[in-house]
Scaffold this motif. Structure first.
Motif, PDB file in Angstrom:
ATOM      1  N   PRO A   3      -2.041   6.342   2.770  1.00  0.00           N
ATOM      2  CA  PRO A   3      -3.272   6.985   1.799  1.00  0.00           C
ATOM      3  C   PRO A   3      -3.347   6.742   0.335  1.00  0.00           C
ATOM      4  N   THR A   4      -4.182   6.438  -0.285  1.00  0.00           N
ATOM      5  CA  THR A   4      -4.098   6.352  -1.562  1.00  0.00           C
ATOM      6  C   THR A   4      -4.685   7.348  -2.736  1.00  0.00           C
ATOM      7  N   ILE A   5      -5.020   7.595  -3.152  1.00  0.00           N
ATOM      8  CA  ILE A   5      -4.568   8.617  -4.217  1.00  0.00           C
ATOM      9  C   ILE A   5      -5.751   8.228  -4.762  1.00  0.00           C
ATOM     10  N   GLY A   6      -5.889   7.221  -6.233  1.00  0.00           N
ATOM     11  CA  GLY A   6      -6.331   6.468  -6.754  1.00  0.00           C
ATOM     12  C   GLY A   6      -7.491   6.761  -6.844  1.00  0.00           C
ATOM     13  N   PRO A   7      -8.610   6.837  -7.704  1.00  0.00           N
ATOM     14  CA  PRO A   7      -9.710   6.479  -8.510  1.00  0.00           C
ATOM     15  C   PRO A   7     -10.330   5.392  -7.451  1.00  0.00           C
ATOM     16  N   ASP A   8     -11.546   5.191  -6.789  1.00  0.00           N
ATOM     17  CA  ASP A   8     -12.495   4.346  -6.031  1.00  0.00           C
ATOM     18  C   ASP A   8     -12.132   2.427  -7.434  1.00  0.00           C
ATOM     19  N   TYR A   9     -12.442   2.867  -8.404  1.00  0.00           N
ATOM     20  CA  TYR A   9     -12.820   2.013  -9.541  1.00  0.00           C
ATOM     21  C   TYR A   9     -10.930   1.091  -9.368  1.00  0.00           C
ATOM     22  N   TYR A  10     -10.124   1.239  -9.262  1.00  0.00           N
ATOM     23  CA  TYR A  10      -9.250   0.273  -8.873  1.00  0.00           C
ATOM     24  C   TYR A  10      -8.457   0.488  -6.985  1.00  0.00           C
ATOM     25  N   LYS A  11      -9.801   0.725  -6.110  1.00  0.00           N
ATOM     26  CA  LYS A  11      -9.932   0.123  -4.746  1.00  0.00           C
ATOM     27  C   LYS A  11     -10.685  -1.138  -4.426  1.00  0.00           C
ATOM     28  N   ARG A  12     -11.577  -1.949  -4.994  1.00  0.00           N
ATOM     29  CA  ARG A  12     -12.429  -2.347  -4.901  1.00  0.00           C
ATOM     30  C   ARG A  12     -12.093  -3.666  -4.065  1.00  0.00           C
ATOM     31  N   GLY A  13     -12.973  -3.957  -3.628  1.00  0.00           N
ATOM     32  CA  GLY A  13     -12.046  -5.994  -2.881  1.00  0.00           C
ATOM     33  C   GLY A  13     -11.196  -5.083  -1.947  1.00  0.00           C
ATOM     34  N   SER A  14     -10.519  -6.069  -1.735  1.00  0.00           N
ATOM     35  CA  SER A  14      -9.662  -6.198  -0.177  1.00  0.00           C
ATOM     36  C   SER A  14      -8.045  -5.727  -0.936  1.00  0.00           C
ATOM     37  N   ILE A  15      -7.914  -6.106  -1.702  1.00  0.00           N
ATOM     38  CA  ILE A  15      -6.695  -5.464  -2.402  1.00  0.00           C
ATOM     39  C   ILE A  15      -6.396  -4.173  -3.561  1.00  0.00           C
ATOM     40  N   GLU A  16      -5.846  -3.169  -3.633  1.00  0.00           N
ATOM     41  CA  GLU A  16      -6.166  -2.625  -4.786  1.00  0.00           C
ATOM     42  C   GLU A  16      -5.235  -2.946  -5.990  1.00  0.00           C
ATOM     43  N   VAL A  17      -4.929  -3.029  -6.941  1.00  0.00           N
ATOM     44  CA  VAL A  17      -4.829  -3.142  -8.540  1.00  0.00           C
ATOM     45  C   VAL A  17      -3.462  -3.140  -8.436  1.00  0.00           C
ATOM     46  N   TRP A  18      -2.363  -2.078  -8.285  1.00  0.00           N
ATOM     47  CA  TRP A  18      -1.441  -2.298  -8.570  1.00  0.00           C
ATOM     48  C   TRP A  18      -0.904  -2.476  -7.645  1.00  0.00           C
ATOM     49  N   ASP A  19      -1.378  -2.593  -5.971  1.00  0.00           N
ATOM     50  CA  ASP A  19      -0.520  -4.441  -5.627  1.00  0.00           C
ATOM     51  C   ASP A  19      -0.558  -5.587  -6.061  1.00  0.00           C
ATOM     52  N   PHE A  20      -1.633  -5.508  -6.364  1.00  0.00           N
ATOM     53  CA  PHE A  20      -1.580  -6.770  -6.992  1.00  0.00           C
ATOM     54  C   PHE A  20      -0.994  -7.063  -7.860  1.00  0.00           C
ATOM     55  N   ILE A  21      -1.177  -6.454  -9.083  1.00  0.00           N
ATOM     56  CA  ILE A  21      -0.038  -6.208  -9.967  1.00  0.00           C
ATOM     57  C   ILE A  21       1.056  -6.810  -9.725  1.00  0.00           C
ATOM     58  N   ARG A  22       1.618  -5.234  -8.207  1.00  0.00           N
ATOM     59  CA  ARG A  22       3.545  -5.611  -7.827  1.00  0.00           C
ATOM     60  C   ARG A  22       3.498  -7.163  -6.932  1.00  0.00           C
ATOM     61  N   ASP A  23       2.639  -7.942  -6.437  1.00  0.00           N
ATOM     62  CA  ASP A  23       2.753  -8.594  -5.564  1.00  0.00           C
ATOM     63  C   ASP A  23       2.596  -9.782  -6.528  1.00  0.00           C
ATOM     64  N   GLN A  24       2.113  -9.947  -7.613  1.00  0.00           N
ATOM     65  CA  GLN A  24       2.012 -11.127  -8.503  1.00  0.00           C
ATOM     66  C   GLN A  24       3.633 -10.796  -9.330  1.00  0.00           C
ATOM     67  N   GLY A  25       4.224  -9.604  -9.302  1.00  0.00           N
ATOM     68  CA  GLY A  25       5.124  -9.611 -10.266  1.00  0.00           C
ATOM     69  C   GLY A  25       4.664  -9.101 -11.904  1.00  0.00           C
ATOM     70  N   LEU A  26       4.012  -9.134 -11.608  1.00  0.00           N
ATOM     71  CA  LEU A  26       3.494  -8.802 -14.106  1.00  0.00           C
ATOM     72  C   LEU A  26       4.164  -7.602 -14.174  1.00  0.00           C
ATOM     73  N   ASN A  27       4.687  -7.980 -15.901  1.00  0.00           N
ATOM     74  CA  ASN A  27       4.498  -7.037 -16.710  1.00  0.00           C
ATOM     75  C   ASN A  27       4.026  -5.988 -16.806  1.00  0.00           C
ATOM     76  N   TYR A  28       4.199  -5.043 -17.569  1.00  0.00           N
ATOM     77  CA  TYR A  28       3.849  -4.068 -18.258  1.00  0.00           C
ATOM     78  C   TYR A  28       2.268  -4.190 -19.108  1.00  0.00           C
ATOM     79  N   HIS A  29       2.421  -4.892 -19.639  1.00  0.00           N
ATOM     80  CA  HIS A  29       1.230  -5.683 -20.594  1.00  0.00           C
ATOM     81  C   HIS A  29       0.584  -5.912 -19.886  1.00  0.00           C
ATOM     82  N   LEU A  30       0.729  -7.425 -18.957  1.00  0.00           N
ATOM     83  CA  LEU A  30      -0.259  -7.642 -18.295  1.00  0.00           C
ATOM     84  C   LEU A  30      -0.417  -6.834 -17.023  1.00  0.00           C
TER      85      LEU A  30
END
Length: 94
Positions: A3-30
């Protein structure tokens, strides 16, 4: 998935923001730029979040420019060494 704990503004859409960032292999700045773009206007005011995203993108751009300059300098130095070694070995062949 846990279950996710983060705020709703990061959970909009079909994928959470941090999951997208991880999936794309983005570095810290990106990753931070994506985070602020994704939440723009949903947490703080949009201009503030977009300014933060731009800050991270500019930092990444400057890092890449500096890295590119460093790599170009190293390549030129390696080419000079290679030329010297080639010329030196040609003298031994004579």
């Amino acid at each position: 998935m846990a279950p996710t704990i983060g705020p709703d503004y990061y959970k909009r859409g079909s994928i959470e923001v941090w999951d997208f960032i991880r999936d794309q292999g983005l570095n810290y700045h990106l990753g931070n730029a994506v985070k602020y773009i994704s939440r723009a206007g949903h947490k703080d005011d949009a201009i503030s979040d977009l300014s933060k995203a731009i800050h991270y993108l500019e930092n990444e751009r400057e890092f890449l420019r500096a890295s590119s300059i460093r790599i170009q300098t190293e390549l030129r130095a390696a080419a000079r060494i290679d030329d010297f070694l080639f010329e030196s070995s040609a003298e031994f062949d004579r």
